[in-house]
Design an enzyme around this catalytic site. Structure first.
Site, PDB file in Angstrom:
ATOM      1  N   GLY A  41      32.529  -1.181 -21.139  1.00 38.95           N
ATOM      2  CA  GLY A  41      32.860   0.237 -21.159  1.00 38.95           C
ATOM      3  C   GLY A  41      31.675   1.071 -21.608  1.00 38.95           C
ATOM      4  N   ARG A  96      36.426  -8.058 -28.884  1.00 45.78           N
ATOM      5  CA  ARG A  96      36.959  -6.697 -28.854  1.00 45.78           C
ATOM      6  C   ARG A  96      38.464  -6.738 -28.571  1.00 45.78           C
ATOM      7  NH1 ARG A  96      35.488  -1.196 -29.844  1.00 45.78           N
ATOM      8  NH2 ARG A  96      36.686   0.134 -28.422  1.00 45.78           N
ATOM      9  N   GLU A 103       7.611 -17.577  -4.140  1.00 48.67           N
ATOM     10  CA  GLU A 103       7.839 -16.270  -4.752  1.00 48.67           C
ATOM     11  C   GLU A 103       9.311 -15.880  -4.670  1.00 48.67           C
ATOM     12  OE1 GLU A 103       6.719 -11.535  -4.177  1.00 48.67           O
ATOM     13  OE2 GLU A 103       5.781 -13.042  -2.886  1.00 48.67           O
ATOM     14  N   GLY A 139       4.491  -1.277   3.152  1.00 47.17           N
ATOM     15  CA  GLY A 139       5.135  -2.211   2.244  1.00 47.17           C
ATOM     16  C   GLY A 139       5.584  -3.440   3.004  1.00 47.17           C
ATOM     17  N   ARG A 182      -3.848  -8.125  13.945  1.00 48.04           N
ATOM     18  CA  ARG A 182      -2.802  -8.926  13.317  1.00 48.04           C
ATOM     19  C   ARG A 182      -3.375  -9.977  12.376  1.00 48.04           C
ATOM     20  NH1 ARG A 182       2.078  -8.174  15.330  1.00 48.04           N
ATOM     21  NH2 ARG A 182       2.815 -10.178  14.549  1.00 48.04           N
ATOM     22  N   GLU A 206       0.841  -1.191   0.000  1.00 46.83           N
ATOM     23  CA  GLU A 206       0.000   0.000   0.000  1.00 46.83           C
ATOM     24  C   GLU A 206       0.878   1.244   0.000  1.00 46.83           C
ATOM     25  OE1 GLU A 206      -3.712  -2.031   2.475  1.00 46.83           O
ATOM     26  OE2 GLU A 206      -2.787  -0.189   3.223  1.00 46.83           O
TER      27      GLU A 206
END
Length: 375
Positions: free
Chosen positions: A348, A276, A250, A134, A186, A130
């Site tokens: 770079g 490179r 999760e 959090g 709670r 919210e």
């Protein structure tokens, strides 16, 4: 010889299928949708209609694929290597909504909602955070009061992935955490809330994010939203258990996303350092470049081993997995960001622009340190 990261032939085939799709379909659209801050809804639906991934952990009887936590990790690692923002939308749908309902809902709710969520007809999300709550979820202000055969919800939810699928359109269905007025401060309850319910609206789509711009983030508003009692998920006031149970998978899949970011960053910096040249020899002949690549690979493999070990032991419907599910998220989220940072350093100034992808991977990686960080 057993493959720790593909423990069965089914897992191996799943990885090959997802990697092929990700490289062919997901990666080419990533930069465009990141720049436009646009969710690729059509491609997302194909994860369900063509690949059966949107319900990867859901039992077959409810339209899912009936696979385990390791399968979920494989899918997230492969999708995140191609486009972390797109993968975040997948995680919000398949783990925060679909798996959550599959584990915590009743059969009527599963039969009614999950087939559409698994085939991509419905796009879902989960509403916990919210504007003023959090990490401290018990401080949330959204409340539900009983009124006959309904609950009435009032409040706001913020930072909701898949909260909107465009600038003006809500996602289809959400699991919403709220306090019940009649119960302990709670105690939380969990509700199914569907698009089109009077009083349920899109407050705003969040723009100008640092990263994960290919997934939508929104504020959702609940103003006298009447939710039928059959949409109460699990027991009244019992949603903290549902929340804790689902947080394990999760966080493991968030860790898997960091693995995908790290792997792709290593591939890019390794290729660049090989091709490179500087001072007459390839960059990968220089010790400092070798150190960046070697440390990145070692950290990636350490995180990968930890994540797959935890996934192999994770039961989706059980408690008691929080120590190591939190641990892999804690380690891998920072690891992924650091590897992407080293990739920018190796490239770079080329790493600082969009052409080589690593600047986008770095931006996306940062959110994985922030989101669900209450360990």
């Amino acid at each position: 010889m057993a493959d720790f990261f593909n423990p069965t032939e089914e897992h191996k085939q799943l990885r090959e299928m997802v990697r092929s799709f990700a490289e062919r379909e997901v990666a080419p659209q990533a930069e465009e949708h990141d720049r436009a801050e646009r969710f690729n809804v059509d491609l997302f639906r194909r994860l369900g209609s063509e690949l059966g991934l949107l319900g990867v952990t859901v039992p077959l009887e409810f339209g899912g694929s009936g696979m385990d936590a390791t399968a979920a990790v494989i899918v997230h690692e492969e999708l995140a290597a191609a486009d972390p923002g797109f993968c975040l939308a997948y995680l919000a749908h398949s783990m925060l909504f679909v798996n959550n309902l599959a584990v915590n809902g009743n059969d009527d709710q599963r039969q009614r909602i999950l087939p559409g969520a698994c085939d991509g007809t419905l796009i879902g999300g989960m509403c916990m955070s919210e504007p003023n709550a959090g990490t401290d979820v018990l401080a949330m202000g959204t409340v539900a009061r009983e009124d006959g055969d309904h609950f009435v919800l009032d409040g706001q939810k913020m930072w909701i992935t898949n909260g909107a699928i465009s600038d003006s359109e809500l996602g289809d269905v959400f699991l919403v955490y709220a306090k019940q007025e009649e119960r302990s401060s709670r105690a939380l309850s969990l509700f199914l809330v569907e698009k089109g319910t009077p009083g349920f609206s899109l407050g705003q789509k969040i723009h100008n994010k640092l990263g994960m711009r290919a997934s939508t983030t929104a504020e959702l508003v609940f103003d006298g939203v009447r939710v039928p009692k059959e949409n109460l998920v699990s027991a009244p006031g019992g949603a903290v258990k549902s929340m804790m149970r689902n947080l394990a998978i999760e966080r493991v899949t968030l860790a898997a996303m960091s693995l995908g970011i790290a792997r792709r960053s290593i591939e890019i910096m390794n290729d660049y350092a090989r091709d490179r040249a500087a001072f007459g020899q390839p960059l990968n002949r220089f010790g400092q470049i070798q150190r960046h690549i070697a440390e990145s690979y070692a950290e990636y493999m350490a995180g990968r081993a930890y994540t797959y070990q935890v996934a192999s032991q994770l039961s989706l419907d059980a408690f008691g997995n929080r120590l190591d599910s939190d641990g892999v998220k804690l380690y891998c989220s920072t690891m992924g960001k650091n590897v992407a940072d080293r990739a920018i350093q190796v490239l770079g100034v080329y790493g600082y622009v969009g052409e080589y992808q690593v600047e986008r991977l770095w931006r996306d990686a940062k959110l994985l340190e922030i989101g669900r960080a209450h360990v």
